[in-house]
Design an enzyme around this catalytic site. Structure first.
Site, PDB file in Angstrom:
ATOM      1  N   VAL A 103      -6.678  -4.560  -0.396  1.00 54.48           N
ATOM      2  CA  VAL A 103      -7.192  -3.763   0.732  1.00 54.48           C
ATOM      3  C   VAL A 103      -8.531  -3.178   0.288  1.00 54.48           C
ATOM      4  CG1 VAL A 103      -6.624  -1.916   2.355  1.00 54.48           C
ATOM      5  CG2 VAL A 103      -4.777  -3.058   1.119  1.00 54.48           C
ATOM      6  N   ILE A 132      -6.451  -2.207  -4.642  1.00 55.73           N
ATOM      7  CA  ILE A 132      -7.579  -1.654  -3.888  1.00 55.73           C
ATOM      8  C   ILE A 132      -8.873  -2.325  -4.331  1.00 55.73           C
ATOM      9  CG2 ILE A 132      -8.900   0.451  -3.378  1.00 55.73           C
ATOM     10  CD1 ILE A 132      -6.035   0.276  -2.123  1.00 55.73           C
ATOM     11  N   LYS A 133      -9.615  -2.820  -3.325  1.00 50.11           N
ATOM     12  CA  LYS A 133     -10.870  -3.499  -3.643  1.00 50.11           C
ATOM     13  C   LYS A 133     -12.027  -2.508  -3.633  1.00 50.11           C
ATOM     14  CE  LYS A 133     -11.376  -7.959  -2.055  1.00 50.11           C
ATOM     15  NZ  LYS A 133     -11.398  -8.978  -0.959  1.00 50.11           N
ATOM     16  N   PHE A 134     -12.707  -2.455  -4.769  1.00 50.43           N
ATOM     17  CA  PHE A 134     -13.952  -1.698  -4.884  1.00 50.43           C
ATOM     18  C   PHE A 134     -15.056  -2.711  -5.182  1.00 50.43           C
ATOM     19  CE2 PHE A 134     -10.865   1.475  -6.688  1.00 50.43           C
ATOM     20  CZ  PHE A 134     -11.031   2.475  -5.747  1.00 50.43           C
TER      21      PHE A 134
END
Ligand code: G3P
Length: 308
Positions: A103, A132-134
């Site tokens: 996400v 979690i996509k950064f």
């Protein structure tokens, strides 16, 4: 582009826990679908008989058929689009409860690490199996460094250089294996005339010198040739769009020989010997595709917002 025609292995259906699994017996790489549409998740699970995870991003969410319908009717407010994203990943997560669902936080060129982290914490609580996509930018790496300390699982996206991947490794040292992915975007490098698969290979080679805490998730896959080559170089994970996975399924989910013959007419990206013990802030990680990637993701997300 020349693909290997020697495709020796087909899928061998086997029973796992009473469920018919079509996962090819020797497939070690995890296969994800790159999509913001749970309808595609369901269809591909049906075709492959297995699925190890899914990656989403703002562009993919903007292409979700239901999002498009709402956009035509009235558009979203800022809160509504986050809520829509949440409902979508919840649905996906229910379909692949044992898989991973990536996400992505919203980030434009002025989004700070603190803002990304705040979104990341909220999104991580949406589903039990989130990564979690950064973005692999300076601010994204700052956020990542803190996120892994908090035990968050992360996927560092928009990786176009070996230096970015080295910085990801260095910024997340101490994280548990399985908690950190790095996503080289091979297709977008191909678009520039460079051999994007070289980047994935170089990162895999560089990480062999490390402790194995970062897994390589080959992304921006555009063809079965990409997919088969990524399998042959031992990518930990591959995410591919519905169309490519469907083609692979239709061919009987072949696995490549040890060395898959992939010789695209693209400029080679050379391997750089890199010291992974350096502080991540010492790595230089600018790339024209990185700025463009941030711009594209934020524009696609903002295009959904009509009611402020
Ligand atoms: O997972 C990354 C992917 O969505 C980017 O793909 O085709 O837009 O370069 P593409």
């Amino acid at each position: 582009m020349v693909g290997d025609t020697r495709i020796p292995l087909g899928p061998s259906p086997s029973k796992i826990g009473g469920i018919l699994s079509m996962r090819p017996k020797n497939l070690k790489t995890r296969i994800f679908i790159d999509s913001g549409d749970p309808g595609e998740t369901a269809k591909i699970m049906d075709m492959l008989g297995f699925l190890d995870g899914q990656t989403t991003n703002p562009t993919l969410i903007s292409r979700n058929p239901e999002a498009q319908r709402i956009l035509t009717e009235r558009g979203f407010s800022k809160n509504e689009i986050f809520y829509f994203y949440r409902k979508t990943v919840e649905e996906i997560s229910r379909m692949i409860p044992k898989g991973s669902v990536s996400v992505e936080v919203y980030a434009d060129k002025s989004t700070t690490a603190e803002e990304m982290l705040e979104q990341g914490r909220e999104m991580f609580a949406w589903i039990p199996n989130a990564h979690i996509k950064f973005p692999a930018t300076a601010e994204g790496l700052k956020a990542a460094e803190r996120a892994v300390m908090e035990g968050m699982r992360i996927n560092m996206t928009l990786c176009f250089t070996q230096e970015q991947a080295a910085a990801v490794y260095a910024a997340t040292k101490g994280a548990r294996k399985g908690n950190v992915f790095v996503s080289p975007f091979v297709g977008r490098l191909d678009d520039l005339g460079e051999n994007g698969m070289n980047l994935a290979e170089n990162i895999i080679r560089m990480y062999k010198e490390g402790d194995g805490h970062v897994e390589v998730l080959t992304a921006s896959i555009r063809s079965t040739d990409h997919l088969l080559y990524a399998l042959s170089i031992g990518s930990d994970i591959i995410t591919a769009p519905f169309k490519v996975l469907k083609e692979w399924a239709e061919k009987g989910m072949p696995l490549p020989e040890n060395s898959y013959n992939y010789r695209p007419e693209l400029k080679e990206i050379p391997y750089k010997k890199t010291d992974l013990s350096r502080n991540w802030k010492e790595f230089v990680f600018s790339h024209t595709l990185l700025d463009k990637g941030i711009e594209r993701f934020s524009n696609d997300w903002n295009s959904l917002i009509k009611n402020k």
